[in-house]
Write a protein that holds these residues in place. Structure first.
Motif, PDB file in Angstrom:
ATOM      1  N   GLY A 165       1.012  -1.256  -0.040  1.00 55.47           N
ATOM      2  CA  GLY A 165      -0.086   0.017   0.098  1.00 55.47           C
ATOM      3  C   GLY A 165       0.941   1.193   0.036  1.00 55.47           C
ATOM      4  O   GLY A 165       2.317   1.187  -0.098  1.00 55.47           O
ATOM      5  N   PRO A 166       0.300   2.365   0.003  1.00 59.47           N
ATOM      6  CA  PRO A 166       1.016   3.723   0.260  1.00 59.47           C
ATOM      7  C   PRO A 166       2.031   3.921   1.299  1.00 59.47           C
ATOM      8  O   PRO A 166       2.996   4.505   0.887  1.00 59.47           O
ATOM      9  CB  PRO A 166      -0.236   4.891  -0.024  1.00 59.47           C
ATOM     10  CG  PRO A 166      -1.308   4.033   0.707  1.00 59.47           C
ATOM     11  CD  PRO A 166      -1.329   2.743   0.239  1.00 59.47           C
ATOM     12  N   TYR A 167       1.884   3.501   2.288  1.00 60.03           N
ATOM     13  CA  TYR A 167       2.686   3.272   3.473  1.00 60.03           C
ATOM     14  C   TYR A 167       3.756   2.566   3.273  1.00 60.03           C
ATOM     15  O   TYR A 167       4.808   3.004   3.533  1.00 60.03           O
ATOM     16  CB  TYR A 167       1.892   3.047   4.957  1.00 60.03           C
ATOM     17  CG  TYR A 167       0.912   3.975   5.205  1.00 60.03           C
ATOM     18  CD1 TYR A 167       1.482   5.342   5.806  1.00 60.03           C
ATOM     19  CD2 TYR A 167      -0.397   3.680   5.573  1.00 60.03           C
ATOM     20  CE1 TYR A 167       0.329   6.364   6.064  1.00 60.03           C
ATOM     21  CE2 TYR A 167      -1.357   4.780   5.348  1.00 60.03           C
ATOM     22  CZ  TYR A 167      -0.894   5.828   5.749  1.00 60.03           C
ATOM     23  OH  TYR A 167      -2.087   6.818   6.312  1.00 60.03           O
ATOM     24  N   HIS A 168       3.600   1.360   2.869  1.00 60.53           N
ATOM     25  CA  HIS A 168       4.930   0.472   2.450  1.00 60.53           C
ATOM     26  C   HIS A 168       5.829   1.187   1.523  1.00 60.53           C
ATOM     27  O   HIS A 168       6.708   0.940   1.318  1.00 60.53           O
ATOM     28  CB  HIS A 168       4.260  -0.877   1.763  1.00 60.53           C
ATOM     29  CG  HIS A 168       5.159  -1.892   1.528  1.00 60.53           C
ATOM     30  ND1 HIS A 168       4.841  -3.234   1.231  1.00 60.53           N
ATOM     31  CD2 HIS A 168       6.424  -1.849   1.827  1.00 60.53           C
ATOM     32  CE1 HIS A 168       5.847  -3.806   1.279  1.00 60.53           C
ATOM     33  NE2 HIS A 168       6.773  -3.088   1.505  1.00 60.53           N
ATOM     34  N   LEU A 169       5.020   1.835   0.327  1.00 60.07           N
ATOM     35  CA  LEU A 169       5.693   2.498  -0.827  1.00 60.07           C
ATOM     36  C   LEU A 169       6.813   3.504  -0.063  1.00 60.07           C
ATOM     37  O   LEU A 169       7.872   3.643  -0.543  1.00 60.07           O
ATOM     38  CB  LEU A 169       4.651   2.856  -1.748  1.00 60.07           C
ATOM     39  CG  LEU A 169       5.584   3.782  -2.740  1.00 60.07           C
ATOM     40  CD1 LEU A 169       6.334   3.159  -3.604  1.00 60.07           C
ATOM     41  CD2 LEU A 169       4.407   4.517  -3.787  1.00 60.07           C
TER      42      LEU A 169
END
Length: 263
Positions: free
Chosen positions: A22-26
């Protein structure tokens, strides 16, 4: 309130895979990558004494962060009821001093191997450290959990320690501290089997509820990764062995790119 929560294990059991891809992982991946590129390029420009100082500070920080967070685990075990997570443990616990997890073992073995210049261990320890660090970047369950805006010291420990588990060995490989060859596969295999045996000892005799090195239960079961999320416990070990082997091959080839071309 923020400072009080910072020194806790709040959220460590919550949403362990919800942030994958997800965006936080990115954002975490990009921070890791940019920091690695910047520090690697910077350290290469420094004289050997400054490089050694940087490496020693990083190794000390790995150990300090490990044991400071262990203090949090111990404190919560005795003084927090109910516990914020399943991680707290008593002082007289093997996890206080060492770990049965692969990265936890490397937290201790990497500094020892470098400081005492234990050459036979270096191929296994260096490549395993890199593999463990990259594994957390790809599967950051010890970094991204709970409330994404609630930062805790265990999160900081995991992100910083796994970053240095990648950076420090690569710096030393570039400095020709070791020369990687295909013959290192023998020592790496022996080292990995030894650590896996140690992990199974922990799973079977020390903490029967543990899942050290994911040997007892499939960590991906029910998660977002197709194929891996349906394998029953036990059978997943076969796939795990294949993935680890491929991981070492990948890490070996990555590390070789940082080895000087004259080698």
């Amino acid at each position: 309130m923020f400072l009080l929560d910072f020194f806790t294990t709040i959220g460590m059991d919550e949403q362990p895979v919800n942030y994958l891809f997800g965006p936080y992982h990115l954002v975490y991946f990009l921070i890791f990558l940019i920091s690695f590129i910047f520090l690697y390029k910077w350290i290469r420009k420094q004289e050997i004494k400054k490089q050694d100082l940087f490496i020693n500070i990083a190794l000390i920080l790995i150990l300090v962060l490990k044991y400071v967070v262990e203090i949090i685990f111990i404190y919560e075990y005795y003084f927090v009821e109910p516990a914020y997570s399943s991680y707290p443990h008593p002082f007289l616990d093997v996890n206080t001093f060492i770990s049965f997890q692969l990265c936890g073992v490397m937290n201790i073995f990497l500094p020892i191997t470098i400081w005492f210049d234990i050459k036979p261990l270096k191929p296994f320890v260096y490549l395993t450290s890199i593999l463990g660090g990259l594994a957390v970047v790809l599967y950051p369950v010890t970094v991204l959990y709970g409330d994404p805006f609630q930062i805790t010291l265990p999160m900081i420990r995991s992100s910083v320690v796994h970053f240095f588990l990648v950076l420090i060995p690569i710096i030393l490989i570039n400095r020709e501290d070791i020369v990687l060859t295909k013959k290192d596969g023998i020592s790496i295999t022996i080292g990995l089997l030894s650590v896996a045996t140690w992990a199974m000892f922990g799973n079977l005799f020390i903490d029967t509820q543990a899942n050290n090195m994911y040997l007892m239960k499939n960590p991906f079961f029910g998660g977002p990764i197709g194929g891996l999320n349906v394998l029953p416990d036990g059978f997943h070990v076969i796939l795990l062995a294949v993935l680890v082997t491929l991981g070492y091959v990948l890490v070996y080839n990555i590390a070789k790119q940082f080895q000087k071309k004259s080698v």
